[in-house]
Motif scaffolding. Structure first.
Motif, short mmCIF file in Angstrom:
data_model
loop_
_atom_site.label_atom_id
_atom_site.label_comp_id
_atom_site.label_asym_id
_atom_site.label_seq_id
_atom_site.Cartn_x
_atom_site.Cartn_y
_atom_site.Cartn_z
N ASP A 40 -1.14 -0.82 9.11
CA ASP A 40 -0.27 -0.99 7.95
C ASP A 40 -0.88 -0.27 6.73
O ASP A 40 -2.10 -0.27 6.55
CB ASP A 40 -0.19 -2.51 7.72
CG ASP A 40 0.50 -2.89 6.43
OD1 ASP A 40 1.69 -3.13 6.49
OD2 ASP A 40 -0.20 -2.95 5.39
N HIS A 41 -0.03 0.34 5.91
CA HIS A 41 -0.51 1.19 4.81
C HIS A 41 -1.45 0.42 3.85
O HIS A 41 -2.53 0.91 3.52
CB HIS A 41 0.69 1.73 4.04
CG HIS A 41 0.35 2.72 2.98
ND1 HIS A 41 0.16 4.07 3.24
CD2 HIS A 41 0.14 2.58 1.64
CE1 HIS A 41 -0.15 4.70 2.12
NE2 HIS A 41 -0.17 3.82 1.13
N HIS A 42 -1.03 -0.74 3.44
CA HIS A 42 -1.86 -1.49 2.50
C HIS A 42 -3.11 -2.07 3.17
O HIS A 42 -4.15 -2.23 2.53
CB HIS A 42 -1.04 -2.58 1.80
CG HIS A 42 -0.24 -2.03 0.67
ND1 HIS A 42 -0.61 -2.13 -0.65
CD2 HIS A 42 0.90 -1.30 0.69
CE1 HIS A 42 0.28 -1.50 -1.40
NE2 HIS A 42 1.21 -1.00 -0.61
N ALA A 44 -4.70 -0.46 5.40
CA ALA A 44 -5.62 0.69 5.41
C ALA A 44 -6.27 0.87 4.03
O ALA A 44 -7.48 1.12 3.93
CB ALA A 44 -4.87 1.96 5.82
N HIS A 45 -5.47 0.73 2.96
CA HIS A 45 -6.06 0.80 1.61
C HIS A 45 -7.11 -0.30 1.44
O HIS A 45 -8.21 -0.06 0.93
CB HIS A 45 -4.98 0.58 0.54
CG HIS A 45 -4.27 1.83 0.11
ND1 HIS A 45 -4.94 2.98 -0.23
CD2 HIS A 45 -2.95 2.10 -0.07
CE1 HIS A 45 -4.06 3.91 -0.60
NE2 HIS A 45 -2.85 3.40 -0.50
N ALA A 46 -6.73 -1.52 1.85
CA ALA A 46 -7.64 -2.66 1.65
C ALA A 46 -8.94 -2.46 2.44
O ALA A 46 -10.04 -2.72 1.94
CB ALA A 46 -6.94 -3.95 2.08
N LEU A 63 -3.13 -1.64 -5.21
CA LEU A 63 -2.11 -1.34 -6.22
C LEU A 63 -1.61 0.07 -5.97
O LEU A 63 -2.37 1.03 -6.12
CB LEU A 63 -2.72 -1.41 -7.63
CG LEU A 63 -3.16 -2.79 -8.14
CD1 LEU A 63 -4.08 -2.64 -9.34
CD2 LEU A 63 -1.93 -3.62 -8.52
N ASP A 64 -0.34 0.18 -5.62
CA ASP A 64 0.13 1.44 -5.08
C ASP A 64 1.49 1.79 -5.66
O ASP A 64 2.09 0.99 -6.37
CB ASP A 64 0.27 1.24 -3.55
CG ASP A 64 -0.01 2.50 -2.79
OD1 ASP A 64 -0.22 3.54 -3.42
OD2 ASP A 64 -0.02 2.44 -1.56
N GLY A 65 1.96 2.99 -5.34
CA GLY A 65 3.38 3.29 -5.55
C GLY A 65 4.14 2.47 -4.53
O GLY A 65 4.76 1.46 -4.86
N ARG A 66 4.04 2.86 -3.31
CA ARG A 66 4.54 2.05 -2.22
C ARG A 66 3.92 2.53 -0.92
O ARG A 66 3.50 3.67 -0.77
CB ARG A 66 6.05 2.11 -2.11
CG ARG A 66 6.54 3.48 -1.64
CD ARG A 66 7.92 3.41 -1.06
NE ARG A 66 8.36 4.76 -0.74
CZ ARG A 66 9.48 5.31 -1.17
NH1 ARG A 66 10.28 4.63 -1.96
NH2 ARG A 66 9.79 6.53 -0.82
N GLY A 67 3.87 1.60 0.06
CA GLY A 67 3.43 1.94 1.40
C GLY A 67 4.17 1.01 2.33
O GLY A 67 4.08 -0.21 2.16
N GLY A 231 -6.37 6.82 -3.72
CA GLY A 231 -5.02 7.27 -3.35
C GLY A 231 -4.87 7.31 -1.83
O GLY A 231 -5.72 6.81 -1.08
N ASP A 232 -3.79 7.92 -1.38
CA ASP A 232 -3.48 7.81 0.05
C ASP A 232 -4.47 8.53 0.96
O ASP A 232 -4.54 8.21 2.15
CB ASP A 232 -2.05 8.31 0.30
CG ASP A 232 -1.03 7.27 -0.13
OD1 ASP A 232 -1.44 6.13 -0.44
OD2 ASP A 232 0.17 7.59 -0.17
N SER A 233 -5.25 9.46 0.43
CA SER A 233 -6.26 10.08 1.30
C SER A 233 -7.23 9.02 1.83
O SER A 233 -7.70 9.10 2.96
CB SER A 233 -7.04 11.17 0.54
OG SER A 233 -7.64 10.64 -0.60
FE LIG Z 1 -0.82 4.25 -0.89
#
Ligand SMILES: [Fe+2]
Length: 471
Positions: A40-42, A44-46, A63-67, A231-233
């Protein structure tokens, strides 16, 4: 259709690659151990924030734009475990609101948000009531954002490249202040839910270093670690760390086990040996010299106010140049900021940031401590402000990078040599690129950027390329 595709992504991956990636992964499928993992995108960020942090136990805020459908996520990490606490879903998104204002102010959304952050320092929060009413934080930690209707409220948008008026500065300032206040509320909610000392942050909004400083100074957590590739990278790193932990560790007691990776530096990219660089410079018929001591020779150039392209070792991962692909210069003259903006063809209002020896950081910047990734602003110590005018932003802050010898010996060394010559353990560090171009990666990129801009010298590995002054 787009929303369907991202919502259904986990199902699509069950029986193999998405159709547009199948040809690319055909050979990988033959390797033993090949498997698709959906992260899941978030998540992965977490994971990029917590499993790379120095913390054993932490609250995590994305805290993102969206994922996928989420825009904000709350997690709790302990040892090798990480659990989602709650999230906020589309269309309510701090990232998308910031993007909308970025577009309204005539900049490129999903790219130029940091310009809005820089502009905010020049304005007054005259419209904070508007943004305050627009964003409602609820007792369950979620928030809602109304339709911004920016044109209706503030008049016609600024055209790209058009003049920057006072109202533009005030809109940027109001948005920034509102963001800080609302995210502080989220952080307090999270701390009530997860009463621990440490907070990890990722997601594109995590690159807002003014917000990060506000959370540091006024938030409920004692320490904050922000993933440098927020960011998403950074999701690539987070997804890899998460899958690695899940596949190698199972069973009871995971929360007590430490994660074995800690991101002490961001030098994870490609590097080029002196031999490879030499071969390329010869092939490209460049006029160059080998330096006896890169650190001493470059410090000499910097004290002569030369602007130096600095290409050393492994490239940085993430959006910041941190001394591997940087342009470095002396901070002693206020005019250096304008000169660098001109060299890089950037807007006049853009600040340039300092790098400082870690052991000297507190003497030059208030409560600086350790800050290796340029993710927090600090006030310049008033007693030193006159000595480093080039790196002091209009609001008296600087987005600092601290550096230790073991993190990057040559970069540390050149600052140390500059200190010996001037008494100042600070340099200007900005990314090695020009407007609209990515940061240089290869020796070819560096040489091309050097020759197509007024950079005075290029130090690449052990070699120096120098432009002759015009008579
Ligand atoms: Fe993101």
């Amino acid at each position: 259709l787009f929303l369907c595709s991202i919502v259904n992504a986990p199902g699509h991956l069950v029986d193999g690659a998405p159709h547009h990636l199948r040809a690319r992964f055909l050979s990988a499928k033959k390797s033993p151990g090949y498997a698709w993992h959906y992260v899941d995108h978030h998540m992965a960020h977490a994971a990029s924030a917590f499993f790379a942090s120095p913390f054993q136990k932490a609250a995590i805020l994305t805290l993102d734009g969206r994922g996928e459908k989420s825009t904000t996520g709350y997690y709790f990490g302990e040892g090798l475990c990480m659990d989602k606490i709650a999230d906020v879903q589309m269309p309510h998104s701090f990232g998308l609101l910031y993007e909308a204002v970025t577009t309204y102010l005539g900049f490129l959304h999903s790219s130029d948000e940091y310009k809005v952050m820089a502009l905010a320092s020049y304005g007054n929060p005259a419209f904070i009531d508007y943004f305050d009413k627009l964003i409602s934080v609820h007792p369950d930690g979620t928030y809602t954002i109304g339709d911004p209707r920016l044109e209706e409220t503030f008049g016609p948008p600024r055209e790209r490249g058009g003049p920057i008026e006072k109202r533009h500065l005030d809109i940027a300032s109001s948005l920034q202040k509102a963001l800080e206040q609302k995210v502080l509320q989220l952080a307090r909610w999270l701390h009530n839910k997860i009463p621990v000392d440490d907070l990890c942050i990722a997601g594109g909004v995590g690159l807002n270093c003014v917000l990060n400083a506000r959370l540091r100074d006024h938030g409920p957590f004692k320490r904050i670690w922000v993933q440098p590739a927020a960011g998403d990278s950074g999701t690539a790193l987070g997804a890899a760390l998460w899958v690695d932990i899940q596949s190698r560790h199972q069973g009871p007691g995971l929360a007590t086990q430490p994660h074995d990776y800690r991101m002490d530096h961001a030098y994870l990219g490609p590097s080029y040996s002196d031999e490879e660089i030499y071969d390329f410079l010869c092939y490209a018929k460049q006029d160059f010299a080998e330096l006896a001591s890169v650190e001493e020779d470059v410090a000499d150039l910097l004290t002569q106010d030369k602007v130096v392209g600095w290409f050393q070792g492994r490239m940085e991962f993430g959006p910041r140049a941190l001394g591997a692909r940087s342009i470095i210069a002396s901070p002693l003259n206020a005019s250096m900021q304008a000169r660098l903006n001109e060299i890089k063809d950037r807007e006049d209002f853009r600040p340039v940031a300092p790098v400082v020896l870690e052991e000297e950081a507190n003497h030059w910047f208030l409560n600086a401590g350790v800050s290796p990734f340029m993710l927090f602003v600090h006030d310049v110590q008033s007693s030193k402000a006159g000595l480093i005018p080039a790196v002091r932003h209009v609001d008296g802050t600087a987005r600092i990078q601290t550096i230790r010898q073991d993190q990057n010996p040559k970069y540390y060394g050149v600052i140390k040599e500059f200190q010996k010559r001037t008494g100042v353990p600070v340099l200007v560090n900005t990314s090695f690129n020009t407007r609209g171009k990515p940061i240089v990666c290869t020796p070819r990129d560096a040489v091309e950027c050097f020759h197509s801009s007024p950079i005075d010298a290029l130090v690449i590995g052990s070699f120096l390329l120098h432009k002759r002054e015009k008579a």
